[in-house]
Scaffold this active site. Structure first.
Site, PDB file in Angstrom:
ATOM      1  N   TYR A 113      -0.074   0.392   7.293  1.00 27.03           N
ATOM      2  CA  TYR A 113       0.374   1.404   6.325  1.00 27.03           C
ATOM      3  C   TYR A 113      -0.629   2.543   6.231  1.00 27.03           C
ATOM      4  O   TYR A 113      -0.287   3.718   6.403  1.00 27.03           O
ATOM      5  CB  TYR A 113       0.590   0.765   4.953  1.00 27.03           C
ATOM      6  N   HIS A 159       2.178  -3.947  -6.884  1.00 31.22           N
ATOM      7  CA  HIS A 159       1.176  -3.166  -7.602  1.00 31.22           C
ATOM      8  C   HIS A 159       0.736  -3.892  -8.871  1.00 31.22           C
ATOM      9  O   HIS A 159       1.542  -4.530  -9.558  1.00 31.22           O
ATOM     10  CB  HIS A 159       1.722  -1.785  -7.945  1.00 31.22           C
TER      11      HIS A 159
END
Length: 293
Positions: A113, A159
């Protein structure tokens, strides 16, 4: 304003009323971004962002984040669009200590990523040098919070703040805390959280400032680090609920601290976060969470 999204991870109900919308892949942006359309700028948010997914399926990230960005740049060039702002990431920095990270800090992506984001940053620098595009890469540090009905809705959620809120809401039994022996004040990882509304404001400031030719890089954070334990305490304070925590081993690749130096953004853009307090960020995220559950 025109919005293009394939809605693979987004939600149609988040598109504001009156906005022209095209459900298309970023690879097909040339269908909309044409010479005759007269666009004077592009905000490029299209990209997959889950670290674990990028490790398991790097091919998906090369295709979407890198090849998709190449398609976008080709369309921008053909249309003569003069400005582009790219959603990049602060996670590409090699954070070995606890000092604040400036834009010239060494970069060393730890996963596909972050590597794709760095590749696009490099592509933009070349595009600006060769063709006169004015571009800015905005390297986010842990976007968080919510604005009204707009907040984090990842599936699966990865998250920290929304995960801790799920524990507070009883949707998870406990929080797995990965490591408490880092060289930080309380032994847990330290991160820089910035409110999404402050991120949005910064994009508008860059759009007003950027000129054709240079490629600029700006770190976007609050410049303040908060440990994982600090986040848990903030969620307990805001929600008034228990947050059971279970200690787990460190995860490979987690840095002890990643905190932004945002002095360049403050100096050149006048970017000053209006909502820097962690409790405010958590409270806005909690209000969004409660409205949906």
């Amino acid at each position: 304003m025109v919005v293009l999204d394939d809605l693979s991870t987004g939600f149609a109900e988040n598109i504001p009323a009156g906005v022209e919308f095209h459900r298309l892949s970023v690879h097909d942006v040339a269908q909309v971004l044409t010479l005759d359309a007269g666009f004077d700028g592009v905000l490029h948010f299209a990209g997959r962002i889950e670290v674990a997914e990028s490790v398991a399926r790097p091919d998906v990230y090369w295709h979407n984040n890198v090849q998709g960005s190449l398609a976008l740049l080709a369309a921008v060039r053909a249309a003569g669009t003069p400005r582009l702002i790219f959603s990049s990431t602060g996670s590409m920095y090699q954070a070995e200590g606890t000092e604040k990270l400036t834009e010239d800090a060494r970069v060393r992506p730890r996963n596909p990523y972050a590597a794709t984001k760095l590749m696009v940053d490099m592509m933009l620098a070349g595009e600006c040098g060769a063709f006169g595009l004015g571009a800015a890469s905005l390297r986010y540090f842990n976007a968080a919070g919510a604005v009204g009905r707009l907040g984090e809705r990842h599936d699966p959620e990865s998250h920290l703040i929304p995960i801790v809120l799920q524990v507070a809401a009883g949707q998870r039994d406990e929080l797995l805390l990965y490591g408490d022996d880092y060289p930080t004040p309380d032994g847990t990882c330290v991160r820089d959280y910035i409110h999404v509304s402050d991120l949005a404001t910064a994009h508008l400031l860059v759009l007003e400032t950027i000129q054709p030719g240079p490629h600029e890089v700006y770190n976007l954070g609050n410049g303040n680090g908060h440990s994982n334990k600090h986040v848990v305490d903030a969620v307990r304070d805001v929600t008034g609920r228990a947050v059971p925590v279970k200690l787990a081993p460190r995860r490979d690749g987690d840095a002890a601290a990643t905190v932004a130096s945002s002095e360049k953004a403050r100096r050149e853009l006048g970017s000053q976060p209006a909502k820097p307090e962690l409790h405010r960020i958590v409270a806005d995220a909690w209000a969004f969470h409660r409205a949906r559950h």
